[in-house]
Design a protein around this motif. Structure first.
Motif, PDB file in Angstrom:
ATOM      1  N   TYR A 157     -10.260   2.869   8.013  1.00 18.43           N
ATOM      2  CA  TYR A 157      -9.413   3.850   7.323  1.00 18.43           C
ATOM      3  C   TYR A 157      -9.856   3.987   5.866  1.00 18.43           C
ATOM      4  CZ  TYR A 157      -6.452   3.708  11.443  1.00 18.43           C
ATOM      5  OH  TYR A 157      -5.992   3.787  12.732  1.00 18.43           O
ATOM      6  N   ARG A 166      -4.372   2.354   5.864  1.00 21.21           N
ATOM      7  CA  ARG A 166      -4.509   1.066   6.558  1.00 21.21           C
ATOM      8  C   ARG A 166      -3.141   0.440   6.770  1.00 21.21           C
ATOM      9  NH1 ARG A 166      -9.188   0.715   3.473  1.00 21.21           N
ATOM     10  NH2 ARG A 166      -8.174  -0.391   1.755  1.00 21.21           N
ATOM     11  N   GLY A 167      -2.296   0.503   5.750  1.00 18.50           N
ATOM     12  CA  GLY A 167      -0.964  -0.079   5.869  1.00 18.50           C
ATOM     13  C   GLY A 167      -0.131   0.606   6.943  1.00 18.50           C
ATOM     14  N   ASN A 178      -8.331   4.487   2.968  1.00 18.73           N
ATOM     15  CA  ASN A 178      -7.605   3.944   1.826  1.00 18.73           C
ATOM     16  C   ASN A 178      -6.553   2.943   2.288  1.00 18.73           C
ATOM     17  OD1 ASN A 178      -5.058   5.486   2.390  1.00 18.73           O
ATOM     18  ND2 ASN A 178      -6.352   7.243   1.902  1.00 18.73           N
ATOM     19  N   ALA A 179      -6.019   2.210   1.330  1.00 16.16           N
ATOM     20  CA  ALA A 179      -5.076   1.134   1.639  1.00 16.16           C
ATOM     21  C   ALA A 179      -3.781   1.659   2.234  1.00 16.16           C
ATOM     22  CB  ALA A 179      -4.783   0.324   0.373  1.00 16.16           C
ATOM     23  N   LYS A 226       3.047   7.019  -2.754  1.00 15.00           N
ATOM     24  CA  LYS A 226       3.057   5.820  -1.923  1.00 15.00           C
ATOM     25  C   LYS A 226       4.108   5.974  -0.835  1.00 15.00           C
ATOM     26  CE  LYS A 226       1.222   2.587  -5.360  1.00 15.00           C
ATOM     27  NZ  LYS A 226       1.410   1.273  -6.051  1.00 15.00           N
ATOM     28  N   THR A 244      -9.253  -1.988  11.044  1.00 18.03           N
ATOM     29  CA  THR A 244      -8.526  -1.121  10.112  1.00 18.03           C
ATOM     30  C   THR A 244      -9.312  -0.837   8.829  1.00 18.03           C
ATOM     31  OG1 THR A 244      -7.331  -3.027   9.205  1.00 18.03           O
ATOM     32  CG2 THR A 244      -6.266  -1.797  10.978  1.00 18.03           C
ATOM     33  N   SER A 245     -10.449  -1.519   8.634  1.00 18.41           N
ATOM     34  CA  SER A 245     -11.288  -1.198   7.486  1.00 18.41           C
ATOM     35  C   SER A 245     -11.897   0.195   7.634  1.00 18.41           C
ATOM     36  CB  SER A 245     -12.401  -2.233   7.317  1.00 18.41           C
ATOM     37  OG  SER A 245     -13.303  -2.202   8.414  1.00 18.41           O
ATOM     38  N   GLY A 301      -1.799   6.553  -2.843  1.00 20.63           N
ATOM     39  CA  GLY A 301      -2.075   5.184  -3.259  1.00 20.63           C
ATOM     40  C   GLY A 301      -1.800   4.947  -4.723  1.00 20.63           C
ATOM     41  N   GLU A 320      -1.523  -0.494  10.315  1.00 15.10           N
ATOM     42  CA  GLU A 320      -1.175  -1.878  10.605  1.00 15.10           C
ATOM     43  C   GLU A 320       0.301  -2.009  10.973  1.00 15.10           C
ATOM     44  OE1 GLU A 320      -2.535  -3.702   7.046  1.00 15.10           O
ATOM     45  OE2 GLU A 320      -4.656  -3.683   7.650  1.00 15.10           O
ATOM     46  N   CYS A 324       0.823  -1.184   0.000  1.00 12.69           N
ATOM     47  CA  CYS A 324       0.000   0.000   0.000  1.00 12.69           C
ATOM     48  C   CYS A 324       0.853   1.228   0.000  1.00 12.69           C
ATOM     49  CB  CYS A 324      -0.623   0.333   1.272  1.00 12.69           C
ATOM     50  SG  CYS A 324       0.604   0.336   2.677  1.00 12.69           S
TER      51      CYS A 324
END
Length: 448
Positions: A378, A384-385, A380-381, A314, A375-376, A310, A388, A14
């Motif tokens: 958040y 979330r990354g 965007n990915a 990045k 974390t869903s 994203g 996490e 991500c």
């Protein structure tokens, strides 16, 4: 220990209360029979007719997001909430409020040192049993420890900052054929690859000394290890220690090559943090720089450009240095009660819950240390990354070192560590001289 290597995968994809008696927060904060219990188990008392005042330095979009959190707290409890716009330094702001008898119920404190000062001045009130239970259920021990003083819990870290990140312009990397690095040696190679493609690789906000302390801290934590990091933060080892020399020498491998820095050393020293970000993501595949190092809040500044997180922008973890593990340097804002009130304890309990964190998480520009938050939440990915990665670090996190130090040394423009590292950026070969200066300034600050 610092962050485990697995973190890289996630991202690249991500005391005493001072009165000598019983803690007042331990007996009067039990929820009423009408207390509300949410699906996560958080219990909040009914506070109809009560007003809870919260002081924080957030403004603009951050304040708006936090106001939504407070609105939900009010809906759940019936309390009226009042946001008090604070100013930096927060301790000075609160001192004036407390002197006039107008302190808020709760204050958001942005440094570990500020919590310690609030406790030393007998302003802070310990967490009551409900808040402690919610905190222990939802937070790792490392984050609990950051909010504790002398073994007693005072703070709930509601908002965190992952300060071990490097953001990059994907078009620049694609054109250069550059790969995301996982080690410092690879980082330097990637920087050279980007430079060879015709784009200066690294944007450094040298005009803001705090960014330079973050550069140093990430290298030092990874290279010297957490035990020495803790000792240096407490000034239990001197800045003339060989481990400091090694970290500065490593940082000098980047700062000592002006062609790798946007504008060279002189240009970096004239670049403030917001510009260091926007110049990396403005200009398509020919920006002024290909990468910029800083925390997850970089996303706020990227939003001021046309780049999309994203796709165009990045992020990867700060690379591991010298065979060590990748660093996990964090910052954050902790909620601390300043009044022995039912409303204050209820708000701390709520802020320790995943429901409170989810509200701000959905709006973006926010990372929570609450491990019970899905974390869903958040948007965007990438975010979330980042979240996490912070959670995977577990108890291996280390709080921003300069924020643990006396402000005169670790947090003041044109003096102490900020000024010494700016001078080092200008002359990165003078490692011994900057060490001696750092030690002289640190010794004075810790003595004071």
């Amino acid at each position: 220990m610092a962050v485990a290597a697995g973190t890289a995968v996630a991202l690249t994809a991500c005391g005493s209360d001072g009165d000598g008696g019983k803690d007042k927060g331990d007996d009067a904060k039990k929820p009423s029979a009408s207390a509300e219990q949410s699906s996560s188990g958080v219990r909040l008392p009914k506070l109809d007719g009560q007003t809870v005042k919260i002081a924080a330095v957030w403004s603009g979009a951050e304040r708006d997001a936090f106001e939504k959190v407070l609105a939900d707290f009010g809906k759940r409890t019936g309390a009226k909430t009042e946001y008090v716009a604070a100013q930096d330094p927060v301790i000075g702001f609160l001192e004036s409020k407390i002197a006039g008898g107008g302190q808020p119920d709760v204050a958001m404190l942005p440094q570990v040192g500020a919590i310690q000062q609030a406790v030393e001045r007998k302003w802070a009130k310990p967490l009551g049993p409900e808040a402690q239970a919610e905190l222990k259920k939802n937070y790792g021990q490392g984050w609990q420890d950051l909010g504790a003083v002398d073994g007693k819990q005072y703070g709930v870290y509601f908002k965190a900052a992952n300060k071990s990140l490097v953001w990059y312009n994907t078009a620049v990397f694609d054109n250069a054929g550059a790969e995301v690095p996982t080690s410092w040696a690879d980082f330097l190679k990637t920087a050279q690859t980007v430079a060879d493609s015709g784009v200066t690789p690294v944007s450094v906000a040298g005009a803001d000394g705090w960014t330079l302390t973050d550069w140093f801290e990430n290298i030092y934590l990874s290279q010297a290890g957490p035990e020495k990091y803790d000792k240096l933060a407490r000034h239990e080892i001197k800045w003339t220690d060989p481990s400091v020399k090694q970290a500065l020498t490593t940082l000098g491998q980047l700062f000592g090559k002006p062609d790798l820095l946007a504008g060279g050393a002189k240009g970096a020293l004239a670049t403030e943090f917001p510009a260091s970000v926007t110049q990396t993501f403005t200009g398509g595949d020919q920006p002024k720089a290909g990468m910029v190092f800083e925390a997850d809040f970089v996303g706020i500044n990227i939003a001021e450009t046309d780049a999309k997180i994203g796709t165009d922008a990045k992020v990867f973890p700060f690379p591991a240095v010298g065979g060590g593990q990748a660093p996990a340097v964090v910052g954050g804002d902790a909620a601390v009660a300043l009044k022995d009130s039912e409303g204050a304890q209820a708000l701390l309990t709520y802020l320790a819950s995943p429901e409170a964190a989810a509200i701000w998480a959905k709006t973006g520009g926010f990372i929570s240390p609450n491990k019970a938050l899905d974390t869903s939440a958040y948007p965007n990915a990438v975010q979330r990354g980042i979240a996490e990665a912070l959670l995977k670090a577990g108890d291996d996190i280390r709080y921003d070192m300069s924020d643990q130090m006396p402000q005169s040394f670790g947090g003041s423009p044109n003096k102490g560590e900020w000024k010494a590292l700016q001078d080092f950026l200008a002359k990165p070969k003078d490692v011994t001289a900057v060490q001696q200066r750092l030690e002289r300034d640190a010794a004075k600050a810790y003595k004071d």
